[in-house]
Design a protein around this motif. Structure first.
Motif, PDB file in Angstrom:
ATOM      1  N   PRO A  60       0.816  -1.218   0.000  1.00  0.00           N
ATOM      2  CA  PRO A  60       0.000   0.000   0.000  1.00  0.00           C
ATOM      3  C   PRO A  60       0.850   1.268   0.000  1.00  0.00           C
ATOM      4  CG  PRO A  60      -0.158  -1.165   2.121  1.00  0.00           C
ATOM      5  CD  PRO A  60       0.517  -2.078   1.164  1.00  0.00           C
ATOM      6  N   PHE A  67       0.602   7.094  -6.743  1.00  0.00           N
ATOM      7  CA  PHE A  67      -0.530   8.009  -6.938  1.00  0.00           C
ATOM      8  C   PHE A  67      -0.105   9.452  -6.641  1.00  0.00           C
ATOM      9  CE2 PHE A  67      -4.250   9.992  -4.562  1.00  0.00           C
ATOM     10  CZ  PHE A  67      -4.864  10.479  -5.702  1.00  0.00           C
ATOM     11  N   SER A  95       3.308  11.433   5.267  1.00  0.00           N
ATOM     12  CA  SER A  95       3.220  10.019   5.672  1.00  0.00           C
ATOM     13  C   SER A  95       3.444   9.064   4.493  1.00  0.00           C
ATOM     14  CB  SER A  95       1.868   9.753   6.340  1.00  0.00           C
ATOM     15  OG  SER A  95       0.812  10.157   5.484  1.00  0.00           O
ATOM     16  N   ARG A  97       5.460   6.596   2.312  1.00  0.00           N
ATOM     17  CA  ARG A  97       6.612   5.727   2.620  1.00  0.00           C
ATOM     18  C   ARG A  97       7.068   4.995   1.361  1.00  0.00           C
ATOM     19  NH1 ARG A  97       5.315   1.331   5.410  1.00  0.00           N
ATOM     20  NH2 ARG A  97       3.143   1.423   4.791  1.00  0.00           N
ATOM     21  N   HIS A 191      -7.625   1.661  -1.911  1.00  0.00           N
ATOM     22  CA  HIS A 191      -7.913   1.643  -0.477  1.00  0.00           C
ATOM     23  C   HIS A 191      -8.412   0.286   0.002  1.00  0.00           C
ATOM     24  CE1 HIS A 191      -8.344   6.342  -0.313  1.00  0.00           C
ATOM     25  NE2 HIS A 191      -7.106   5.937  -0.518  1.00  0.00           N
ATOM     26  N   GLY A 194      -4.000  -1.239   3.072  1.00  0.00           N
ATOM     27  CA  GLY A 194      -3.349  -0.086   3.692  1.00  0.00           C
ATOM     28  C   GLY A 194      -4.148   0.529   4.822  1.00  0.00           C
ATOM     29  N   VAL A 195      -3.605   1.602   5.329  1.00  0.00           N
ATOM     30  CA  VAL A 195      -4.154   2.194   6.553  1.00  0.00           C
ATOM     31  C   VAL A 195      -4.328   3.707   6.430  1.00  0.00           C
ATOM     32  CG1 VAL A 195      -3.149   0.441   8.089  1.00  0.00           C
ATOM     33  CG2 VAL A 195      -1.803   2.481   7.512  1.00  0.00           C
ATOM     34  N   HIS A 197      -4.415   7.197   9.230  1.00  0.00           N
ATOM     35  CA  HIS A 197      -4.276   7.660  10.611  1.00  0.00           C
ATOM     36  C   HIS A 197      -5.647   8.118  11.124  1.00  0.00           C
ATOM     37  CE1 HIS A 197      -0.027   7.780   9.463  1.00  0.00           C
ATOM     38  NE2 HIS A 197       0.186   7.617  10.759  1.00  0.00           N
TER      39      HIS A 197
END
Ligand code: HEM
Length: 331
Positions: A60, A67, A95, A97, A191, A194-195, A197
């Motif tokens: 992710p 993107f 955020s 990575r 989506h 992945g995560v 926050h």
């Protein structure tokens, strides 16, 4: 003589590709490196495979990196450039990575092909391989290459949608990049792994549009579950799976669409896809169909064509993905 024959062969192959119309995607094409770095896709797969075994959340992370790079300023690896005010310093990118994995791939590729393969193509190839791995090997799309790396990276040029935007506003941003509404609905399927926050959903849980109440479009049971994971007033910013189907939150599949259809979307934009008149039917068709993975691959190829640099005067091949070639390391 040998050289002459191989030149003729290349010419015939190119003409064949042109006349049949296969393998051409604007300025990009399949097998762009087949002559001057034919092993590149194997090198990328190897490094990516090792990274995925160490930490599968790289999948992710890399999809999001692709993107964010493509959406702001085109697929030119400008997101990778270090600098006090470069793209990666803009708040939506803080955020993001995956930079170290790109560094590892670039080093491995440079060992075999010195300044031949662009960082922008490395991102596209690595992302493709990670989609395959995250789908458990159920899908693989061909991704054309031939992108050059950009020389400009500025936090001020970052232009990404926010989860609070309406479907129409988000679609307008995709349209500016020649991506259709269908591309948008499919790409948001990113989506499915992945995560996020907690900070991105606190308003939905506690104070939706200043009502002091949760978002009525979220299933109350989900509100309760997520409130436990994202307590009000917490000093830490926890993380929540974007796909709330616990059995498939790390698997690239159709379950994200099934979840949003029953009001279990986590980000507001995800839930809006299922509820908005513009996109509701597409969501239902994807959720009930069996071709999401193939169509997601096509949409990822389309995303990879956004504002690509192909003229050498406008771009370059970097030696390190973190800096442009206006430095001594590149000569
Ligand atoms: C269109 C509007 C979009 C919005 C508003 C949006 C917003 C977000 C937000 C807020 C997060 C959580 C970030 C964090 O907590 O650090 C996220 C994560 C993510 N997004 Fe999107 N996104 C959008 C589109 C996309 C698209 C088109 C893709 C894929 C092509 C994508 C792939 C991902 C992935 C894979 C993650 C998880 C990253 C991880 O686990 O490290 N997003 N997105």
């Amino acid at each position: 003589m040998a050289v002459k024959i191989s030149t003729i062969e290349v010419l015939i192959l190119s003409l064949a590709l042109l006349s049949f119309g296969h393998g051409c995607y604007g300025q990009l094409r399949l097998g762009f490196y087949s002559q001057n770095c034919q092993n590149v896709e194997n090198i990328v797969s190897k490094v990516v495979g090792e990274a995925f075994i160490k930490d599968s959340s790289i999948a992710p992370a890399m999809i999001r990196l692709y993107f964010h790079d493509c959406f702001s300023n085109g697929c030119d690896a400008s997101l990778l450039l270090d600098g006090s005010n470069s793209e990666k310093k803009a708040s939506p990118n803080l955020s993001v990575r995956g930079y170290e994995v790109i560094d590892d791939i670039k080093s491995a590729v440079e060992k075999e092909c010195d300044r031949v393969v662009s960082c922008a193509d490395i991102i596209a190839l690595a992302t493709r391989d990670l989609v395959t791995l995250a789908s458990g090997g159920k899908t693989r799309y061909e991704i054309p290459t031939g992108r050059l790396d950009g020389k400009i990276s500025s936090a001020l040029l970052v232009d990404l949608p926010s989860p609070k935007m309406t479907v129409a506003e988000t679609a307008a941003k995709f349209d500016q990049r020649k991506l259709s509404l269908t591309d948008m609905v499919l790409l948001l399927g990113g989506h499915t792994i992945g995560v996020t926050h907690c900070s991105f959903i606190m308003d939905r849980l506690y104070n939706f549009q200043n009502t002091q109440k949760p978002d009525p479009s979220m299933d109350p049971k989900l509100v309760e579950e997520l409130s436990g994971k994202c307590p009000k007033g917490s000093s830490t910013d926890g993380i929540i799976n974007l796909d709330q189907n616990a059995t498939s939150s790390n698997t690239m599949d159709v379950s994200f669409y099934k979840e949003i259809k029953v009001s279990r979307g986590v980000l507001h934009i995800d839930q809006k896809l299922a509820n908005d008149d513009l996109t509701r039917k597409m969501v239902t068709d994807i959720a009930n169909g069996n071709d999401f993975l193939v169509r997601f691959g096509q949409a990822m190829v389309n995303l990879g064509s956004v504002r690509v640099i192909s003229k050498p005067k406008d771009g370059e091949i970097r030696r390190s993905c973190r800096s442009t070639c206006n430095n001594p390391l590149c000569v």
